[in-house]
Design an enzyme around this catalytic site. Structure first.
Site, mmCIF file in Angstrom:
data_model
loop_
_atom_site.group_PDB
_atom_site.id
_atom_site.type_symbol
_atom_site.label_atom_id
_atom_site.label_comp_id
_atom_site.label_asym_id
_atom_site.label_seq_id
_atom_site.Cartn_x
_atom_site.Cartn_y
_atom_site.Cartn_z
ATOM 1 N N LYS A 74 0.825 -1.197 0.000
ATOM 2 C CA LYS A 74 0.000 0.000 0.000
ATOM 3 C C LYS A 74 0.865 1.255 0.000
ATOM 4 C CE LYS A 74 -3.797 1.990 2.790
ATOM 5 N NZ LYS A 74 -4.672 1.712 3.965
ATOM 6 N N SER A 151 -9.263 2.621 3.048
ATOM 7 C CA SER A 151 -8.216 3.326 2.324
ATOM 8 C C SER A 151 -7.305 2.407 1.513
ATOM 9 C CB SER A 151 -7.374 4.143 3.306
ATOM 10 O OG SER A 151 -6.722 3.310 4.247
ATOM 11 N N SER A 175 -10.202 -0.050 6.788
ATOM 12 C CA SER A 175 -9.515 0.183 5.521
ATOM 13 C C SER A 175 -9.025 -1.071 4.810
ATOM 14 C CB SER A 175 -8.340 1.144 5.729
ATOM 15 O OG SER A 175 -8.813 2.436 6.045
#
Length: 479
Positions: A74, A151, A175
């Site tokens: 990520k 996210s 997330s």
């Protein structure tokens, strides 16, 4: 392409490498070809570093459980020397690191071949991934008009699109689980402190944030959790030790469990009828497996938790922005609207509010612990209150940070289940058990007592065996 190899998950791909049926270089070629073919439509994979991936293969990969499998991390909060990061923000674009974070060191030891990063919203504070630094929104492979979540929205989209078999994510308010629900994947949030945070960060959002993975199978998550499990040196929190580990736990079903069925939000508000029906279908499945299901929901003070979460994240966001500005003025070309709004909200708070909010989070955790101690073993609900939202609904353009989070059309109304378990620190998972009439995934959420990761993931594996989802793939993921 990866799909042409006949593998359904990373475990099978690693098995092909171990048998010599395919090489790590060939898998990397396939992943890069998938990026070229599919990423323009979804905008999920960024900051490629093919030379670093080739070098890792040439130097000899660790003989871990996923040796040779392509992997993405990520673009937020996982520091890696070979992978500069935008952190979802123009303010932090092209940040470099002198060394690797503890979590990335452990990920590398699993034998994966990391070759790039996946998109995230600025500050990680959204349920959609539409950061300006990437030049456009990240889209859902099931329907490009809808969000892949946030996210870890880039991670979810990359896995759902068949670019990689699994990817790193992180979860501070859902997330990992929100993208899992949005993209038809499995997402597991471990107990607080099950995975390391350091050394670059002391804690994430008062201990509410933790790393995780977006996977197609429960076994991939279980194996990667075991590869990364354990606090790093000097960690401020501690998770109860595992008995046998996640991979061992999924080898057999758990004991028959008491399951509380919540078909509303945790404050009793109605949810989308399709989603509610999916929750009831999951309850019937659990009953067919011999678990005892009855209606129930905790009486913990969820509105208090939501206010505290909102203030803690605002203060954390403000700290990050102020540190990165280095005296420069706060302008729209550096920080998006929600980030500016979070900073403005933080500056309205009394200096003692942060510690008060942390205290409220801890009190909430005790309330939730008490609920499970005298009530169910598992809480069953939806992951999201409705199917995945359309692109633009949770744009970061607004500066009304509080309404963005807690307003009637805000993130908590859309995702009323996930952040509860970041606040309590308890393990929770999203399972891809249903589809909407419009062809969008619907996630089912399961949560367990603090430290009961093994029992929860064993239940997830039992459900996966009873109602397999591996064959359900987004159209663009088909070979």
């Amino acid at each position: 392409m990866i799909g042409d190899l006949g593998a359904t998950d990373a475990t099978e791909l690693a098995g092909l490498v171990a048998k010599g049926d395919v090489t790590p270089g060939e898998l990397l070629d396939a992943a890069l070809a998938a990026v070229e073919a599919r990423n323009p439509a979804i905008n999920a994979v960024v900051l490629l570093n093919e030379p670093a991936a080739r070098r890792a293969i040439a130097e000899g990969l660790p003989h871990g459980p996923f040796r040779g499998v392509p992997f993405l991390i990520k673009d937020l909060g996982i520091e890696a020397r070979d992978f500069p990061s935008h952190n979802g923000s123009r303010l932090l674009a092209n940040t470099t690191y002198p060394g690797d974070s503890a979590i990335f060191t452990r990920i590398k030891a699993s034998g994966v071949v990391t070759f790039g990063r996946t998109t995230s919203p600025e500050g990680g504070i959204g349920a959609a991934t539409e950061s300006a630094v990437y030049g456009g929104p990240t889209r859902n492979p099931w329907n490009l008009d809808h969000t892949s979540g946030g996210s870890s929205g880039g991670a979810g989209a990359a896995v759902a699109a068949g670019i990689v078999a699994f990817a790193h994510g992180s979860d501070g308010g859902g997330s990992v689980r929100i993208p899992a629900a949005s993209c038809g994947l499995f997402g597991f949030k471990p107990t607080r402190a099950r995975l390391p945070d350091g050394p670059y960060a002391g804690e994430g959002w008062a201990g509410m944030a933790i790393d995780g993975f977006l996977t197609r199978s429960v076994r991939d998550t279980a194996t990667m959790l075991d590869a990364c499990e354990g606090a790093d040196l000097g960690a401020p929190y501690w998770a109860p030790p595992l008995a046998k580990g996640h991979a061992q736990a999924i080898s057999r079903p758990p004991r028959r469990l008491r399951v509380a069925l919540c078909d509303t939000s945790l404050t009793g508000d109605p949810i989308d009828p399709q989603v509610r029906d999916a929750v009831h279908a999951a309850a019937r499945l659990l009953e067919s497996l011999g678990h005892h299901v009855e209606p129930g929901r905790p009486s913990a003070d969820v509105p208090m938790m939501m206010r505290a979460w909102t203030d803690i994240v605002a203060v954390g966001t403000a700290l990050g922005i102020r540190s990165a500005l280095k005296g420069r003025p706060l302008t729209g070309d550096l920080v998006e609207g929600v980030g500016r709004g979070a900073l403005a909200h933080a500056e309205t708070l009394h200096p003692t509010r942060y510690l008060q909010a942390v205290g409220e989070i801890h009190a909430f955790g005790r309330q939730m612990a008490g609920y499970f101690d005298t009530g169910p073993d598992i809480l069953l609900s939806a992951t999201l209150a409705e199917p995945p939202a359309r692109i633009g609904r949770f744009s970061h353009a607004t500066e009304d940070y509080v309404a963005y989070r807690t307003g009637p059309e805000g993130i908590f109304a859309y995702s009323p289940f996930c952040a509860v378990f970041n606040a309590s620190g308890q393990p929770a998972a999203s399972l891809p058990l249903a589809m909407s009439a419009q062809g969008l995934p619907i996630g089912i959420h399961l949560a367990a007592p603090f430290g009961a990761d093994e029992e929860l993931i064993a239940l997830c594996a039992e459900i996966e065996r009873a109602a397999p989802w591996a064959s359900r793939r987004a159209p663009m993921a088909d070979p």
